[in-house]
Design a protein around this motif. Sequence first.
Motif, mmCIF file in Angstrom:
data_model
loop_
_atom_site.group_PDB
_atom_site.id
_atom_site.type_symbol
_atom_site.label_atom_id
_atom_site.label_comp_id
_atom_site.label_asym_id
_atom_site.label_seq_id
_atom_site.Cartn_x
_atom_site.Cartn_y
_atom_site.Cartn_z
ATOM 1 N N GLY A 88 0.794 -1.213 0.000
ATOM 2 C CA GLY A 88 0.000 0.000 0.000
ATOM 3 C C GLY A 88 0.832 1.270 0.000
ATOM 4 O O GLY A 88 0.349 2.333 -0.367
ATOM 5 N N ARG A 89 2.051 1.162 0.417
ATOM 6 C CA ARG A 89 2.896 2.351 0.471
ATOM 7 C C ARG A 89 3.505 2.690 -0.884
ATOM 8 O O ARG A 89 3.906 3.830 -1.120
ATOM 9 C CB ARG A 89 4.055 2.141 1.453
ATOM 10 N N PHE A 90 3.579 1.694 -1.729
ATOM 11 C CA PHE A 90 4.300 1.894 -2.982
ATOM 12 C C PHE A 90 3.573 2.892 -3.869
ATOM 13 O O PHE A 90 2.348 2.890 -3.976
ATOM 14 C CB PHE A 90 4.457 0.560 -3.707
ATOM 15 N N ARG A 91 4.335 3.754 -4.521
ATOM 16 C CA ARG A 91 3.807 4.663 -5.533
ATOM 17 C C ARG A 91 4.720 4.599 -6.733
ATOM 18 O O ARG A 91 5.930 4.799 -6.603
ATOM 19 C CB ARG A 91 3.782 6.106 -5.022
ATOM 20 N N GLY A 92 4.122 4.304 -7.888
ATOM 21 C CA GLY A 92 4.944 4.260 -9.081
ATOM 22 C C GLY A 92 4.355 3.356 -10.134
ATOM 23 O O GLY A 92 3.277 2.796 -9.970
ATOM 24 N N ASP A 93 5.061 3.206 -11.210
ATOM 25 C CA ASP A 93 4.603 2.391 -12.323
ATOM 26 C C ASP A 93 5.295 1.030 -12.268
ATOM 27 O O ASP A 93 5.921 0.665 -11.256
ATOM 28 C CB ASP A 93 4.879 3.106 -13.653
ATOM 29 N N GLY A 94 5.162 0.278 -13.359
ATOM 30 C CA GLY A 94 5.726 -1.058 -13.377
ATOM 31 C C GLY A 94 7.228 -1.066 -13.210
ATOM 32 O O GLY A 94 7.776 -1.865 -12.434
ATOM 33 N N ALA A 95 7.893 -0.178 -13.918
ATOM 34 C CA ALA A 95 9.353 -0.110 -13.768
ATOM 35 C C ALA A 95 9.725 0.284 -12.342
ATOM 36 O O ALA A 95 10.698 -0.227 -11.776
ATOM 37 C CB ALA A 95 9.925 0.893 -14.772
ATOM 38 N N GLY A 96 8.966 1.199 -11.780
ATOM 39 C CA GLY A 96 9.225 1.582 -10.395
ATOM 40 C C GLY A 96 9.025 0.419 -9.441
ATOM 41 O O GLY A 96 9.746 0.280 -8.448
ATOM 42 N N PHE A 97 8.034 -0.426 -9.741
ATOM 43 C CA PHE A 97 7.796 -1.574 -8.880
ATOM 44 C C PHE A 97 8.981 -2.526 -8.908
ATOM 45 O O PHE A 97 9.349 -3.111 -7.889
ATOM 46 C CB PHE A 97 6.512 -2.284 -9.323
ATOM 47 N N ARG A 98 9.572 -2.679 -10.085
ATOM 48 C CA ARG A 98 10.764 -3.527 -10.160
ATOM 49 C C ARG A 98 11.889 -2.955 -9.303
ATOM 50 O O ARG A 98 12.616 -3.681 -8.632
ATOM 51 C CB ARG A 98 11.228 -3.658 -11.606
ATOM 52 N N GLY A 99 12.043 -1.657 -9.351
ATOM 53 C CA GLY A 99 13.086 -1.043 -8.534
ATOM 54 C C GLY A 99 12.788 -1.160 -7.051
ATOM 55 O O GLY A 99 13.669 -1.466 -6.239
ATOM 56 N N TRP A 100 11.534 -0.936 -6.700
ATOM 57 C CA TRP A 100 11.144 -0.997 -5.293
ATOM 58 C C TRP A 100 11.339 -2.407 -4.737
ATOM 59 O O TRP A 100 11.920 -2.577 -3.653
ATOM 60 C CB TRP A 100 9.683 -0.557 -5.175
ATOM 61 N N THR A 101 10.881 -3.390 -5.456
ATOM 62 C CA THR A 101 11.026 -4.769 -4.986
ATOM 63 C C THR A 101 12.486 -5.196 -4.965
ATOM 64 O O THR A 101 12.896 -5.946 -4.073
ATOM 65 C CB THR A 101 10.217 -5.734 -5.863
ATOM 66 N N ALA A 102 13.268 -4.724 -5.921
ATOM 67 C CA ALA A 102 14.690 -5.063 -5.909
ATOM 68 C C ALA A 102 15.378 -4.463 -4.688
ATOM 69 O O ALA A 102 16.269 -5.093 -4.096
ATOM 70 C CB ALA A 102 15.360 -4.559 -7.188
ATOM 71 N N THR A 103 14.978 -3.270 -4.309
ATOM 72 C CA THR A 103 15.561 -2.653 -3.116
ATOM 73 C C THR A 103 15.245 -3.470 -1.873
ATOM 74 O O THR A 103 16.115 -3.715 -1.028
ATOM 75 C CB THR A 103 15.038 -1.219 -2.954
ATOM 76 N N ILE A 104 13.989 -3.868 -1.756
ATOM 77 C CA ILE A 104 13.593 -4.682 -0.603
ATOM 78 C C ILE A 104 14.355 -5.996 -0.605
ATOM 79 O O ILE A 104 14.871 -6.437 0.442
ATOM 80 C CB ILE A 104 12.066 -4.922 -0.633
ATOM 81 N N ALA A 105 14.442 -6.617 -1.760
ATOM 82 C CA ALA A 105 15.148 -7.894 -1.838
ATOM 83 C C ALA A 105 16.616 -7.729 -1.463
ATOM 84 O O ALA A 105 17.205 -8.577 -0.780
ATOM 85 C CB ALA A 105 15.028 -8.465 -3.256
ATOM 86 N N ARG A 106 17.190 -6.648 -1.904
ATOM 87 C CA ARG A 106 18.600 -6.406 -1.595
ATOM 88 C C ARG A 106 18.817 -6.245 -0.092
ATOM 89 O O ARG A 106 19.783 -6.769 0.463
ATOM 90 C CB ARG A 106 19.084 -5.170 -2.333
ATOM 91 N N HIS A 107 17.934 -5.533 0.556
ATOM 92 C CA HIS A 107 18.062 -5.369 2.003
ATOM 93 C C HIS A 107 17.990 -6.708 2.720
ATOM 94 O O HIS A 107 18.769 -6.983 3.644
ATOM 95 C CB HIS A 107 16.958 -4.443 2.542
ATOM 96 N N ARG A 108 17.056 -7.537 2.282
ATOM 97 C CA ARG A 108 16.945 -8.860 2.898
ATOM 98 C C ARG A 108 18.198 -9.683 2.625
ATOM 99 O O ARG A 108 18.668 -10.455 3.477
ATOM 100 C CB ARG A 108 15.713 -9.591 2.347
ATOM 101 N N ALA A 109 18.740 -9.534 1.448
ATOM 102 C CA ALA A 109 19.949 -10.285 1.110
ATOM 103 C C ALA A 109 21.126 -9.822 1.964
ATOM 104 O O ALA A 109 21.909 -10.642 2.459
ATOM 105 C CB ALA A 109 20.272 -10.119 -0.376
ATOM 106 N N LEU A 110 21.251 -8.533 2.131
ATOM 107 C CA LEU A 110 22.360 -8.029 2.942
ATOM 108 C C LEU A 110 22.197 -8.449 4.403
ATOM 109 O O LEU A 110 23.175 -8.789 5.074
ATOM 110 C CB LEU A 110 22.446 -6.505 2.819
ATOM 111 N N ASP A 111 20.960 -8.433 4.878
ATOM 112 C CA ASP A 111 20.738 -8.937 6.235
ATOM 113 C C ASP A 111 21.156 -10.396 6.339
ATOM 114 O O ASP A 111 21.784 -10.815 7.317
ATOM 115 C CB ASP A 111 19.246 -8.828 6.606
ATOM 116 N N HIS A 112 20.778 -11.147 5.339
ATOM 117 C CA HIS A 112 21.116 -12.562 5.320
ATOM 118 C C HIS A 112 22.627 -12.756 5.328
ATOM 119 O O HIS A 112 23.154 -13.584 6.069
ATOM 120 C CB HIS A 112 20.492 -13.201 4.076
ATOM 121 N N LEU A 113 23.323 -11.992 4.531
ATOM 122 C CA LEU A 113 24.776 -12.134 4.460
ATOM 123 C C LEU A 113 25.427 -11.738 5.783
ATOM 124 O O LEU A 113 26.411 -12.348 6.202
ATOM 125 C CB LEU A 113 25.326 -11.282 3.321
ATOM 126 N N ARG A 114 24.889 -10.718 6.405
ATOM 127 C CA ARG A 114 25.455 -10.310 7.697
ATOM 128 C C ARG A 114 25.264 -11.408 8.732
ATOM 129 O O ARG A 114 26.160 -11.671 9.529
ATOM 130 C CB ARG A 114 24.782 -9.028 8.188
#
Lengths: 222, 220
Positions: A88-114
């Motif tokens: 519900g917080r997301f604002r943007g188009d399809g390309a923006g959604f790809r960027g937003w989800t990639a950011t979230i995924a990256r954070h989870r990945a970095l947490d995982h690596l830590r």
Amino acid sequence: MTRGADLGTNSVRTRTVLGQAGEPRRGQAADGELGVAVARAQEDDEDAFSVAYRMVQPGLLGYLRGLVGDDAEDVASDAWLEIARDLGRFRGDGAGFRGWTATIARHRALDHLRRQKTRPRPTVLEQDVLGLPGVHDTHEQALESISTEYALELVSRLPRDQAEAVLLRVVVGLDGPAAARVLGKRPGAVRTAAYRGLKTLARQLGAEGVTDDGPRTLGESG
Amino acid sequence: MGERHDAPTLEDLLAAAVRADSLDPGAEDRALAAFRTARQSGAHGARTRWRDDWRPRAHRRLGRSLRATLAALMVSATLGGVAIASIGSIGPSDDGRDVPRPSKSAPDRTSEDPAAGPGTPGQSDGFSATPSDRPPPARDHEAGPSGQPVKKPGSPDPRTGDRSATPNQPASPSQSATPNQPPHSNQPATPNQPTNPSEPGKAATPSENSGDGSTKGPKN
């Protein structure tokens, strides 16, 4: 800095995906469809959420494979929990959604690596990789396909910033500015990193079992 | 794939190789379950943080330059209003004497003693010139709020007209300058990404994908 340099007569061509427009070559129509699905999902349309999931997950998973290897599925699950919760917080188009989800995924990945304190590698070892039949290359024929394992192995050997830049641009399908935002870096730095990463990959793939037909035109200065 | 080319490009090959070609249905079910849970808990009404705003930059640029334009307009309107207010206050019999100078607010001016010396508060606000700074007291030339001469009442006042037109000028440079600036310099929010000390932003790409996403109101 020359961008998208053609690698001479070598069989692997690097296209100017990093060229002036900074737009990914593919998927703009798909991004339109994705934007519609996301908007509907935000209106609680469950089927639309599934559509969005299926459009995003392949690239997301590929990106995560490059970051965390075999743990990509687990990290992706964590990411989708957050994506679904914060949709519900997301604002943007399809390309923006790809960027937003990639950011979230990256954070989870970095947490995982830590948490892991090491960087897990893809399970394929070098000797196995070289024996894989996934690379087809002859003097005359162009490279037709790469196996997943081989591609991931090569990408994982790149410097981290180059690997991420390549993955975000090529696998996730983000444009230059979006990739820069995901990585928290300047667009120019990401562009350079992606260019260098692709150049290295092209050289590695082109060099597999083929003698050079001529000098490569790698006139890169940046 | 890549049939249009002699050979698939490296990017094509990498994308095809690395992207997952089959998805685990269990994973999708879990994502759907999370979606339903969030929907039921009403989480989908939450506000948009800076990190969640991925609208094409053209929208955000418009928002910023709109504020800059309004700010410039308000400042210019104030100056213009002061200039207009000064028209009536400058009589035809001016000599070297101080006259009530236009000040930022009219009440200040009317409460002043018109015969006060140069030290009155309303006159030291930067808009006015002390007698020693003023040009020779020719009848037709008085220093106005911007230091520009203003015409007497009854005569056409192109300068006031110019000043009214001035508001458009400051807006243009800010509009043209803004898109090229890194957005993080314009964002008031602190970065939320734990690994990044500075907040990156999209470069000016007005030709991004057409916005099909929702644009439900301003971000918080």
